[in-house]
Structures are given as C-alpha cells and as structure tokens.
Design a protein around this motif. Structure first.
Motif, PDB file in Angstrom:
ATOM      1  N   THR A 169      -5.252  -9.020  11.548  1.00 52.44           N
ATOM      2  CA  THR A 169      -5.619  -7.855  12.343  1.00 52.44           C
ATOM      3  C   THR A 169      -6.902  -7.285  11.760  1.00 52.44           C
ATOM      4  O   THR A 169      -6.994  -7.064  10.552  1.00 52.44           O
ATOM      5  CB  THR A 169      -4.490  -6.803  12.285  1.00 52.44           C
ATOM      6  N   GLU A 206      -9.233  -4.319  11.209  1.00 50.47           N
ATOM      7  CA  GLU A 206      -9.212  -2.855  11.184  1.00 50.47           C
ATOM      8  C   GLU A 206     -10.090  -2.384  10.044  1.00 50.47           C
ATOM      9  O   GLU A 206     -10.125  -3.017   8.987  1.00 50.47           O
ATOM     10  CB  GLU A 206      -7.793  -2.343  10.900  1.00 50.47           C
ATOM     11  N   PRO A 207     -10.773  -1.249  10.210  1.00 52.74           N
ATOM     12  CA  PRO A 207     -11.506  -0.696   9.064  1.00 52.74           C
ATOM     13  C   PRO A 207     -10.544  -0.105   8.037  1.00 52.74           C
ATOM     14  O   PRO A 207      -9.429   0.289   8.381  1.00 52.74           O
ATOM     15  CB  PRO A 207     -12.382   0.398   9.694  1.00 52.74           C
ATOM     16  N   LYS A 218     -10.420   3.011   5.626  1.00 54.06           N
ATOM     17  CA  LYS A 218     -11.130   4.276   5.437  1.00 54.06           C
ATOM     18  C   LYS A 218     -10.851   4.841   4.052  1.00 54.06           C
ATOM     19  O   LYS A 218      -9.700   5.005   3.656  1.00 54.06           O
ATOM     20  CB  LYS A 218     -10.713   5.298   6.490  1.00 54.06           C
ATOM     21  N   GLN A 225      -1.100   4.115   0.884  1.00 54.20           N
ATOM     22  CA  GLN A 225      -0.713   3.359   2.079  1.00 54.20           C
ATOM     23  C   GLN A 225       0.660   2.753   1.859  1.00 54.20           C
ATOM     24  O   GLN A 225       0.982   2.310   0.746  1.00 54.20           O
ATOM     25  CB  GLN A 225      -1.719   2.244   2.345  1.00 54.20           C
ATOM     26  N   PHE A 283      -4.594  -8.242   7.176  1.00 60.46           N
ATOM     27  CA  PHE A 283      -5.620  -7.341   7.692  1.00 60.46           C
ATOM     28  C   PHE A 283      -6.944  -7.706   7.054  1.00 60.46           C
ATOM     29  O   PHE A 283      -6.985  -8.190   5.910  1.00 60.46           O
ATOM     30  CB  PHE A 283      -5.303  -5.875   7.371  1.00 60.46           C
ATOM     31  N   GLY A 285     -11.433  -6.412   7.257  1.00 62.18           N
ATOM     32  CA  GLY A 285     -12.411  -5.556   7.915  1.00 62.18           C
ATOM     33  C   GLY A 285     -13.401  -4.965   6.935  1.00 62.18           C
ATOM     34  O   GLY A 285     -13.543  -5.402   5.808  1.00 62.18           O
TER      35      GLY A 285
END
Length: 111
Positions: A15, A17-18, A20, A29, A104, A106
């Motif tokens: 996936t 996604e940035p 941040k 997280q 993930f 990005g």
C-alpha cells in the motif's frame, strides 16, 4: 495469459501511503491484523528509512504481539528524518523459508 484477479503486475504490491512526521513529536503507530487474525510467534515488523537516493537512515522495529505491531519512536530520532525521505514497512513471517512482505511504502512528509 491472464490469472484470476490479475492486478496487471507480478508480485505483492505494498500500500502506497505517506508517512507523516511532525517536528518535535514522536512517531506512534499501532497496526492490528484484520478479521480476527493474529501475528504468528516470531513475526517481525519494521520501518526501513532511506534517503531519496537509497542511503540508509535507520530502521524502526515494532514491538510485535499476537494482536498488534506498535511503534513509539522518540521525537529526537524522528527529527533526524528529512522530508522526502523514503520508507518501507516490512513484515517477516517465520515460515520455512522465511517470508518478507513490503506492507506499506512511500515518502516521508514533515509538518
């Protein structure tokens, strides 16, 4: 030739996604398996950070239990990661042979 559920490429697609990061704040997280699944004992999850050119910036290992992968990275560590760096979240399952997926990936966004 096509396969069932042909996504138009070969291989597992993470996936995109940035990630941040906020100056002065830590990275916190939690990721949980879906639909009642569990992480097998020995599973590892980490975030690998690199420069846009691929130079190593560090790896943040999650604390993994059967029900969650969690990070609590100190602000001082996060502050060293520049905007536009890249990250990949890797999960490794203790199968035979060991299987690693990029979940993930990005760019790092700073606020």
């Amino acid at each position: 030739m096509t396969t069932s559920n042909d996504p138009g490429y070969l291989g597992y697609q993470p996936t995109l996604e940035p990630l941040k990061l906020t100056t002065g704040a830590g990275f916190v997280q939690t990721i949980q398996p879906s639909d009642g699944a569990v992480f097998p004992s020995g599973t590892t999850v980490s975030i690998v950070l690199t420069t846009p050119g691929g130079g190593a910036l560090g790896t943040w290992a999650a604390t993994v239990t059967s029900t969650a992968a969690t990070w609590n990275v100190a602000a001082a560590t996060c502050n060293d990661i520049p905007a536009n760096s890249r990250y990949t979240m890797l999960v490794t399952y203790p199968t035979a042979p060991v299987t690693t997926y990029a979940w993930f990936a990005g760019v790092v966004v700073r606020t």
